[in-house]
Design a protein around this motif. Sequence first.
Motif, PDB file in Angstrom:
ATOM      1  N   ASP A 103      98.673  54.470  62.221  1.00 36.26           N
ATOM      2  CA  ASP A 103      99.832  56.095  61.527  1.00 36.26           C
ATOM      3  C   ASP A 103     101.126  55.494  62.880  1.00 36.26           C
ATOM      4  O   ASP A 103      99.708  56.396  64.088  1.00 36.26           O
ATOM      5  CB  ASP A 103      99.432  57.047  61.143  1.00 36.26           C
ATOM      6  N   VAL A 104     101.907  55.363  63.123  1.00 33.81           N
ATOM      7  CA  VAL A 104     102.541  55.626  64.206  1.00 33.81           C
ATOM      8  C   VAL A 104     103.675  56.407  64.213  1.00 33.81           C
ATOM      9  O   VAL A 104     104.352  56.806  62.681  1.00 33.81           O
ATOM     10  CB  VAL A 104     102.863  54.667  64.725  1.00 33.81           C
ATOM     11  N   ARG A 105     104.055  57.020  65.083  1.00 29.71           N
ATOM     12  CA  ARG A 105     104.875  58.801  64.384  1.00 29.71           C
ATOM     13  C   ARG A 105     106.306  58.331  65.720  1.00 29.71           C
ATOM     14  O   ARG A 105     105.798  58.336  67.135  1.00 29.71           O
ATOM     15  CB  ARG A 105     104.914  59.527  64.803  1.00 29.71           C
ATOM     16  N   ARG A 106     107.679  57.871  64.969  1.00 30.06           N
ATOM     17  CA  ARG A 106     108.459  57.725  66.005  1.00 30.06           C
ATOM     18  C   ARG A 106     109.633  58.570  66.650  1.00 30.06           C
ATOM     19  O   ARG A 106     109.885  59.320  65.694  1.00 30.06           O
ATOM     20  CB  ARG A 106     109.202  56.414  65.544  1.00 30.06           C
ATOM     21  N   ILE A 107     109.696  58.754  68.158  1.00 30.20           N
ATOM     22  CA  ILE A 107     110.467  59.829  68.210  1.00 30.20           C
ATOM     23  C   ILE A 107     111.548  59.853  68.896  1.00 30.20           C
ATOM     24  O   ILE A 107     112.405  60.454  68.066  1.00 30.20           O
ATOM     25  CB  ILE A 107     108.976  60.873  69.152  1.00 30.20           C
ATOM     26  N   LEU A 108     112.234  58.718  69.558  1.00 32.95           N
ATOM     27  CA  LEU A 108     113.348  58.122  70.147  1.00 32.95           C
ATOM     28  C   LEU A 108     112.775  56.723  70.292  1.00 32.95           C
ATOM     29  O   LEU A 108     111.994  56.014  70.051  1.00 32.95           O
ATOM     30  CB  LEU A 108     113.243  58.385  72.254  1.00 32.95           C
ATOM     31  N   PRO A 109     114.249  55.656  69.744  1.00 32.69           N
ATOM     32  CA  PRO A 109     115.377  56.738  69.913  1.00 32.69           C
ATOM     33  C   PRO A 109     115.445  57.243  68.205  1.00 32.69           C
ATOM     34  O   PRO A 109     115.190  56.756  67.316  1.00 32.69           O
ATOM     35  CB  PRO A 109     116.003  55.222  70.345  1.00 32.69           C
ATOM     36  N   PHE A 110     116.520  58.187  67.776  1.00 37.45           N
ATOM     37  CA  PHE A 110     116.128  59.019  66.962  1.00 37.45           C
ATOM     38  C   PHE A 110     118.090  59.085  67.372  1.00 37.45           C
ATOM     39  O   PHE A 110     119.302  58.763  67.835  1.00 37.45           O
ATOM     40  CB  PHE A 110     116.657  60.765  67.271  1.00 37.45           C
ATOM     41  N   ARG A 111     118.882  58.680  65.267  1.00 36.62           N
ATOM     42  CA  ARG A 111     120.052  59.120  65.778  1.00 36.62           C
ATOM     43  C   ARG A 111     121.367  59.793  66.332  1.00 36.62           C
ATOM     44  O   ARG A 111     122.536  59.075  67.049  1.00 36.62           O
ATOM     45  CB  ARG A 111     120.690  58.929  64.142  1.00 36.62           C
ATOM     46  N   GLN A 112     121.011  61.242  66.872  1.00 38.13           N
ATOM     47  CA  GLN A 112     121.758  62.403  67.141  1.00 38.13           C
ATOM     48  C   GLN A 112     121.173  62.179  69.107  1.00 38.13           C
ATOM     49  O   GLN A 112     122.147  62.974  70.025  1.00 38.13           O
ATOM     50  CB  GLN A 112     121.493  63.031  66.420  1.00 38.13           C
ATOM     51  N   ILE A 133     113.544  67.126  67.623  1.00 39.82           N
ATOM     52  CA  ILE A 133     113.464  65.756  66.823  1.00 39.82           C
ATOM     53  C   ILE A 133     112.792  65.688  66.212  1.00 39.82           C
ATOM     54  O   ILE A 133     111.534  65.594  66.988  1.00 39.82           O
ATOM     55  CB  ILE A 133     113.795  64.615  68.345  1.00 39.82           C
ATOM     56  N   GLU A 134     112.518  65.675  64.179  1.00 38.81           N
ATOM     57  CA  GLU A 134     111.649  65.168  64.041  1.00 38.81           C
ATOM     58  C   GLU A 134     111.228  64.266  63.822  1.00 38.81           C
ATOM     59  O   GLU A 134     111.619  62.560  63.772  1.00 38.81           O
ATOM     60  CB  GLU A 134     111.685  65.953  62.217  1.00 38.81           C
ATOM     61  N   ALA A 135     109.430  63.729  64.115  1.00 43.85           N
ATOM     62  CA  ALA A 135     108.971  61.752  64.396  1.00 43.85           C
ATOM     63  C   ALA A 135     109.083  61.730  62.819  1.00 43.85           C
ATOM     64  O   ALA A 135     108.885  62.657  61.781  1.00 43.85           O
ATOM     65  CB  ALA A 135     107.851  62.265  65.237  1.00 43.85           C
ATOM     66  N   ARG A 136     109.637  60.908  63.213  1.00 45.47           N
ATOM     67  CA  ARG A 136     109.444  59.861  61.610  1.00 45.47           C
ATOM     68  C   ARG A 136     107.979  59.092  61.362  1.00 45.47           C
ATOM     69  O   ARG A 136     107.738  58.262  61.784  1.00 45.47           O
ATOM     70  CB  ARG A 136     110.710  58.750  61.291  1.00 45.47           C
ATOM     71  N   LYS A 137     107.195  59.210  60.482  1.00 45.55           N
ATOM     72  CA  LYS A 137     105.672  58.763  60.083  1.00 45.55           C
ATOM     73  C   LYS A 137     105.960  56.735  59.737  1.00 45.55           C
ATOM     74  O   LYS A 137     106.759  57.086  58.389  1.00 45.55           O
ATOM     75  CB  LYS A 137     105.184  59.298  59.595  1.00 45.55           C
ATOM     76  N   ALA A 138     105.357  56.193  59.787  1.00 45.45           N
ATOM     77  CA  ALA A 138     105.263  55.127  58.877  1.00 45.45           C
ATOM     78  C   ALA A 138     103.710  54.259  59.280  1.00 45.45           C
ATOM     79  O   ALA A 138     103.307  55.580  60.614  1.00 45.45           O
ATOM     80  CB  ALA A 138     106.212  54.303  59.672  1.00 45.45           C
ATOM     81  N   SER A 139     103.521  53.169  58.467  1.00 46.09           N
ATOM     82  CA  SER A 139     102.083  52.630  58.385  1.00 46.09           C
ATOM     83  C   SER A 139     102.141  51.233  59.014  1.00 46.09           C
ATOM     84  O   SER A 139     102.867  50.774  58.426  1.00 46.09           O
ATOM     85  CB  SER A 139     100.934  53.054  57.710  1.00 46.09           C
ATOM     86  N   LEU A 140     101.063  50.997  59.993  1.00 42.41           N
ATOM     87  CA  LEU A 140     101.463  49.712  60.758  1.00 42.41           C
ATOM     88  C   LEU A 140     101.040  49.179  60.135  1.00 42.41           C
ATOM     89  O   LEU A 140     100.609  47.945  59.566  1.00 42.41           O
ATOM     90  CB  LEU A 140     101.503  49.207  62.085  1.00 42.41           C
ATOM     91  N   ALA A 141      99.503  49.306  59.902  1.00 35.24           N
ATOM     92  CA  ALA A 141      98.053  48.856  59.267  1.00 35.24           C
ATOM     93  C   ALA A 141      97.711  49.294  57.733  1.00 35.24           C
ATOM     94  O   ALA A 141      97.663  51.310  58.681  1.00 35.24           O
ATOM     95  CB  ALA A 141      97.529  48.008  59.743  1.00 35.24           C
ATOM     96  N   PRO A 142      96.292  49.654  57.176  1.00 30.19           N
ATOM     97  CA  PRO A 142      95.357  50.587  56.804  1.00 30.19           C
ATOM     98  C   PRO A 142      95.357  51.475  58.127  1.00 30.19           C
ATOM     99  O   PRO A 142      94.264  50.718  58.573  1.00 30.19           O
ATOM    100  CB  PRO A 142      94.788  49.288  55.649  1.00 30.19           C
ATOM    101  N   GLY A 143      94.829  52.544  58.398  1.00 31.41           N
ATOM    102  CA  GLY A 143      94.312  53.318  58.972  1.00 31.41           C
ATOM    103  C   GLY A 143      95.381  53.604  60.408  1.00 31.41           C
ATOM    104  O   GLY A 143      94.645  53.792  61.366  1.00 31.41           O
TER     105      GLY A 143
END
Length: 304
Positions: free
Chosen positions: A18-27, A6-16
């Motif tokens: 960052d969050v990496r989402r690992i679970l849940p994953f589609r597969q 599973i590749e963590a999906r990155k996104a930003s909650l606010a400037p500075g």
Amino acid sequence: MLDIVIEARKASLAPGMDVRRILPFRQRRMVGPFIFMDHAGPVDLQPPLITNLDVLPHPHIGLSTVSYLFGGQVMHRDSLGVEQIIRPGEVNWMTAGSGIAHSERFEDPATLAGGELEMIQTWVALPEKDEEAAPAFDNYKPEQLPIYTDAGVWMRLIAGDAYGLRNGVKTHSPLFYLHVVLDQGARFGLPKEHPERGIYVAKGSVEVSGRTYSAGQMLVFTKGVDPIILAKEPTTLMLLGGEPLGERFIWWNFVSSRKERIEQAKADWKEGRILLPPTDNQEYVPLPEDKSRPAGSPSPQALS
């Protein structure tokens, strides 16, 4: 040997932030009873931006949240009246059961400005018999959590049982959850007591069966295999898994074995039937009107 990477999906909650989402994953929605995993930080913010990170009061049902910090601190407040500063190395286990609301606020500017805040949050789904349990919150200090060391290996048992280690953290189903630090060249094996097992590479990189996996990847292993994990550099891992619980539905911050229970939770939050924290009740996260994400967290990919 591997069911999935599973590749963590990155996104930003606010400037500075960052969050990496690992679970849940589609597969792969769950590993054992673990249905959600986020890795936030490290965070380095200036004071004017710090209040942007606060997660306002929001509800949960049917799960336990587990907050574990590598650095910094977070103030937890919930509808039971609990106020708890969460610090590194502690286990903070909140069982939502029939319904709870809580907030997470970042009230120590020094740790944020210094780049110290880094945390892992997981959600553990509850067995059907415990989905409507009374809400509860428990804080466990580092000295209550057993540590094991060997050549190039350090690990702390966060919850459950593995490698002959146990602790007093209250869980509702068979599981294991560990924080592991490896020196370069250290070799490490998976616990054999549980059918579903995964490792998340938080820092560094590991080699398994001749292939290298890096920070931000979770490896979920086939039942019964006994791989050797080799640290290619100084590496931090989070190991988790346990007995599967069966299908679970997840919408926003609600988890349940029944779709209709999630609909009830939506109505309960909208109508104010889930209480707010008594000392943090002036604002809250409203019920989303569409497919949404867990409060304070990104939705890098839509779930099927």
